[in-house]
Design an enzyme around this catalytic site. Structure first.
Site, PDB file in Angstrom:
ATOM      1  N   VAL A 134       5.559  34.436 -71.721  1.00 35.65           N
ATOM      2  CA  VAL A 134       5.133  32.839 -71.786  1.00 35.65           C
ATOM      3  C   VAL A 134       4.672  32.392 -70.473  1.00 35.65           C
ATOM      4  CG1 VAL A 134       6.238  30.872 -72.149  1.00 35.65           C
ATOM      5  CG2 VAL A 134       6.727  32.590 -73.835  1.00 35.65           C
ATOM      6  N   GLY A 135       5.569  32.554 -69.231  1.00 35.65           N
ATOM      7  CA  GLY A 135       5.529  31.922 -67.988  1.00 35.65           C
ATOM      8  C   GLY A 135       4.302  31.575 -67.397  1.00 35.65           C
ATOM      9  N   GLU A 136       3.243  32.720 -67.584  1.00 36.11           N
ATOM     10  CA  GLU A 136       2.040  32.418 -66.684  1.00 36.11           C
ATOM     11  C   GLU A 136       0.788  32.015 -67.756  1.00 36.11           C
ATOM     12  OE1 GLU A 136       1.734  35.642 -63.541  1.00 36.11           O
ATOM     13  OE2 GLU A 136       2.942  36.287 -65.589  1.00 36.11           O
ATOM     14  N   GLY A 195       9.830  32.275 -57.566  1.00 38.84           N
ATOM     15  CA  GLY A 195       9.076  33.349 -57.127  1.00 38.84           C
ATOM     16  C   GLY A 195       7.609  33.404 -57.431  1.00 38.84           C
ATOM     17  N   PHE A 196       7.234  33.342 -58.617  1.00 39.19           N
ATOM     18  CA  PHE A 196       5.903  33.264 -58.965  1.00 39.19           C
ATOM     19  C   PHE A 196       4.983  33.990 -58.233  1.00 39.19           C
ATOM     20  CE2 PHE A 196       7.847  28.944 -58.251  1.00 39.19           C
ATOM     21  CZ  PHE A 196       8.101  28.629 -59.690  1.00 39.19           C
ATOM     22  N   THR A 217      13.534  26.660 -73.088  1.00 37.67           N
ATOM     23  CA  THR A 217      13.033  27.289 -72.116  1.00 37.67           C
ATOM     24  C   THR A 217      11.537  27.639 -72.019  1.00 37.67           C
ATOM     25  OG1 THR A 217      13.733  29.336 -72.794  1.00 37.67           O
ATOM     26  CG2 THR A 217      15.181  27.938 -71.194  1.00 37.67           C
ATOM     27  N   ASN A 250      13.672  31.391 -76.830  1.00 36.25           N
ATOM     28  CA  ASN A 250      14.495  29.981 -76.696  1.00 36.25           C
ATOM     29  C   ASN A 250      13.375  28.983 -76.848  1.00 36.25           C
ATOM     30  OD1 ASN A 250      15.425  27.873 -75.278  1.00 36.25           O
ATOM     31  ND2 ASN A 250      17.389  28.989 -75.055  1.00 36.25           N
ATOM     32  N   THR A 260      13.941  31.127 -64.686  1.00 35.30           N
ATOM     33  CA  THR A 260      13.155  31.026 -66.033  1.00 35.30           C
ATOM     34  C   THR A 260      14.101  31.364 -67.199  1.00 35.30           C
ATOM     35  OG1 THR A 260      12.816  33.547 -65.672  1.00 35.30           O
ATOM     36  CG2 THR A 260      11.002  32.023 -64.991  1.00 35.30           C
TER      37      THR A 260
END
Length: 742
Positions: free
Chosen positions: A699-701, A235-236, A630, A627, A464
């Site tokens: 975390v992702g961004e 998606g982002f 990931t 995790n 994710t």
């Protein structure tokens, strides 16, 4: 269990094809197929639309235009978050941007629908569109707020006085282009009417927002709209809200009383889903000879659609990053007749840090100072604009550890001084910061009679690892092996979450699950300790230990399955919740962020100016990790995205029509495996007890924040050429390269 590198629990389902994405659902049997017809002008109105030939084409069931589309609800600007608002389509003849839907052709097969779409004849009355960002400076205006409800402008001290009196000054403009999310899975939807209800299988990031938006658009009770999104192929930010394929599929299904599938082509996604706005950013830094900042200003102008305003929070992270007594940030909008701006991964932070961290490198060069040392010297003790303490800040640790691991001491001190054969070699670095957000989320954890736990929330997994981290949190919270935990996600009949986006998804859903497990443990202990048939009868529940599917107190042990089977034969459940950050005092009393440091080495061909990334390292502080596998994957993915922003990604607008010229992956370039030889991400041990009870943050961004600047700074170190108009392409770099024998 929390923190371990558990393999993705949904991995086997994806590998063998059992993970069902939006366009792959067949619960409704044989559906009809819709294909969107887009406008071929960028501004004006429809003078005539002739659908007769399309309607007579083989297999066609309907051609929907503004002349026969059902009445729809209007966008309600009073709803604070736009993704919950109505998103009406085909409401009139006016054209606001190129590619805007002007018709939907529905046929028995996709091929028939697409062929008939080419038969829809549209004549337009053209208006004069505003498509050139550089020509709109006279129409720039001040938005009331920017994205996430942040203030448009901030000011601390007297910037003009501080900057004018500084011994060393940097005053530069940096420009960033239109950029797109472009996830692997195209935007797609299957809408199926069932009596009074509508089932919508859709690729979305926030289930509750999709439900509210479809219901508001169609003017029906939200309880009658059922969203199903168990797997989302990326998606982002592009799927935080629903788009035209969903609304058009829902309208057609409602009219025809048949299930209808609509998917966008890759080319349509470039015109219909929204993009990161182009920006012009002025960064001013004033410092003493010792490198300490006296003044910092970050002024941003970006494009917006005139009808749907979007102001990316591009200068927001500058407010918390470095200490300086005199400060200024601002955001301005230039209206263009282009698709609306929208959230693209790390909205605001990604383009903003590309500029600010490039400017910091320029300051370090002007001072003849190590860029790492410059940043350390400007480390604040409290948030410099909010005047509140940081909850858990380890930026300096990231900088030092990154420099040590990368071998920063080998950096060429003088630009364009290091060569490896035909390659000019350079090192670059940057800092990283991103705000941490929290939104209302509920999770339900149910323990079945056989001792199996089920976690339920409408939270989505956009690739994710939601299924995996929730498994770990529930297994940890109930003392179960992971194989005895099942995760149920992505349906609107499940407890409501804020979905996946903004790097809040994992922390919100995991915290809610953690609290649900605590409430469920309390229920189980109350049941067992009060039951004379239990070995735990009369013992103090405060001493209980849950492990391997059992609960033990003072040497006495009983299986969870036995407690449930005896006291709750139909199962027992509990819910946990997370409240909105605006209602949580920690988010008022502390500055809560994630941090990192990026280091990059590049080679630049001295003849052709081709840039090659040679290696890259990121060191991050994100609180507790759910995790490790990931987490590292997410951070590396963000870092690679930053490489693309620095060197490749750029959508080009045809100034005559408002169309994106390079609306496919042949022309819109993103990094591929061959571009990324050696990338690593390291996470420092940390725990932020102000963020949530688990001590974890998003975390992702973070990985994309600042990563592009490290590459840009490495290019300067390699060549001595500073490119401020991103991306850094051959034609911008080549004229300034030193001669081969220099």
């Amino acid at each position: 269990m929390i923190g371990q590198a558990l393999n993705r629990v949904d991995g086997p389902s994806k590998v063998v094809g059992r993970a069902t994405y939006a366009y792959e659902h067949w619960e409704a049997g044989q559906p009809l197929y819709g294909f969107i017809v887009g406008a071929t002008i960028g501004k004006g109105s429809i003078a005539r639309i002739d659908t007769e030939s399309a309607e007579q084409a083989p297999g066609v069931r309907m051609v929907m235009t503004h002349l026969n589309a059902p009445e729809q609800g209007a966008r309600d600007e009073s709803i604070p978050f736009e993704y919950w608002r109505a998103q009406p389509e085909l409401t009139g003849p006016d054209i606001d941007h190129y590619g805007q839907p002007v018709a939907l052709v529905v046929a028995a097969t996709f091929e028939q629908a697409r062929a008939a779409a080419g038969l829809v004849d549209v004549e337009y009355t053209g208006g004069r569109g505003r498509f050139d960002f550089a020509e709109q400076e006279d129409e720039v205006y001040i938005p009331k707020v920017v994205n996430a409800g942040l203030p448009t402008d901030t000011a601390v001290g007297d910037f003009d006085a501080g900057f004018d009196s500084a011994e060393v000054r940097v005053d530069q403009y940096y420009t960033t282009p239109y950029e797109f999310s472009q996830p692997m899975e195209p935007n797609a939807c299957l809408a199926e009417p069932r009596d009074e209800d509508l089932f919508v299988y859709v690729s979305c990031q926030i289930v509750n927002a999709a439900q509210a938006s479809v219901a508001a658009t169609l003017g029906i009770d939200p309880e009658r709209v059922h969203i199903v999104a168990p797997f989302v192929g990326g998606g982002f930010g592009s799927k935080l809200g629903i788009h035209s394929e969903t609304i058009l599929a829902a309208l057609a299904a409602t009219v025809l009383r048949r299930p209808v599938k609509v998917a966008m082509t890759r080319q349509q996604i470039f015109q219909l889903v929204g993009m990161r706005p182009t920006s012009s950013q002025r960064v001013r830094l004033g410092a003493g000879q010792d490198g300490r900042l006296a003044a910092i200003a970050h002024d941003v102008t970006m494009h917006t659609n005139p009808d749907v305003e979007y102001a990316e929070q591009t200068a927001a992270t500058t407010r918390s990053l470095y200490a300086a007594p005199h400060r200024l940030t601002s955001h301005r909008l230039a209206p263009l007749d282009l698709p609306r701006g929208t959230d693209v991964r790390a909205p605001g932070e990604a383009p903003g840090m590309l500029a600010v961290e490039s400017a910091m490198d320029e300051l370090a060069h002007a001072l003849v100072m190590d860029p790492v040392e410059l940043r350390i010297r400007n480390e604040p003790t409290v948030d410099p604009e909010r005047a509140v303490p940081y909850s858990d800040r380890h930026l300096v640790d990231c900088l030092r550890e990154g420099a040590r691991r990368f071998g920063w001491e080998n950096r060429p001190a003088t630009p364009a001084s290091a060569r490896d054969g035909r390659w000019l070699v350079g090192y670059g670095m940057s800092a990283a910061i991103r705000g941490h957000f929290q939104g209302p989320t509920t999770a339900r954890v149910r323990l079945e009679a056989d001792g199996t736990a089920v976690v339920q929330t409408d939270m989505t997994d956009i690739g994710t690892g939601t299924y995996t981290v929730l498994t770990q949190v529930a297994a940890d919270g109930l003392g179960l092996p992971p194989e005895r935990v099942r995760i149920d996600l992505g349906r609107s009949d499940l407890p409501t979450s804020w979905g996946s986006g903004g790097s809040w998804g994992a922390t919100n859903s995991c915290t809610a699950t953690h609290r649900a497990c605590a409430a469920l443990r309390a229920k189980l202990l109350d049941s067992a300790c009060a039951d004379a048939r239990s070995p735990l009868h009369g013992l103090d529940p405060a001493d209980a230990v849950f492990s391997d599917g059992d609960v033990s107190i003072a040497g006495a042990t009983e299986a969870l399955s036995e407690i449930v089977a005896r006291g709750h034969p139909e199962g027992v459940e509990a819910e946990g919740q997370v409240r909105y950050m605006g209602d949580d005092p920690n988010y008022t009393d502390y500055s809560i962020n994630t941090y990192g440091a990026h280091f990059a080495e590049v080679g630049v061909d001295v003849d052709t100016a081709e840039v090659r990334l040679r290696r890259m390292l990121g060191v991050f502080s994100v609180g507790r990790v759910f995790n490790s596998k990931t987490t590292r994957s997410q951070l590396i993915g963000g870092m690679i995205w930053g490489v693309g922003a620095a060197l490749e990604e750029e959508a080009v607008v045809d100034s005559r029509s408002g169309a994106f010229v390079n609306r496919d992956f042949a022309g819109y370039l993103v990094p591929v495996h061959a571009d990324i030889p050696d990338v690593d991400a390291v996470v420092l041990d940390s725990y932020d007890d102000k963020a949530n009870p688990l001590g974890a943050k998003g975390v992702g961004e973070l990985g994309i924040c600042g990563s592009g600047a490290s590459v840009a700074n490495a290019v300067f170190n390699a060549t001595g050429v500073r490119v401020r108009d991103f991306p850094i392409t051959i034609e911008k770099l080549l004229p300034g390269l030193p001669p081969m024998d220099a």
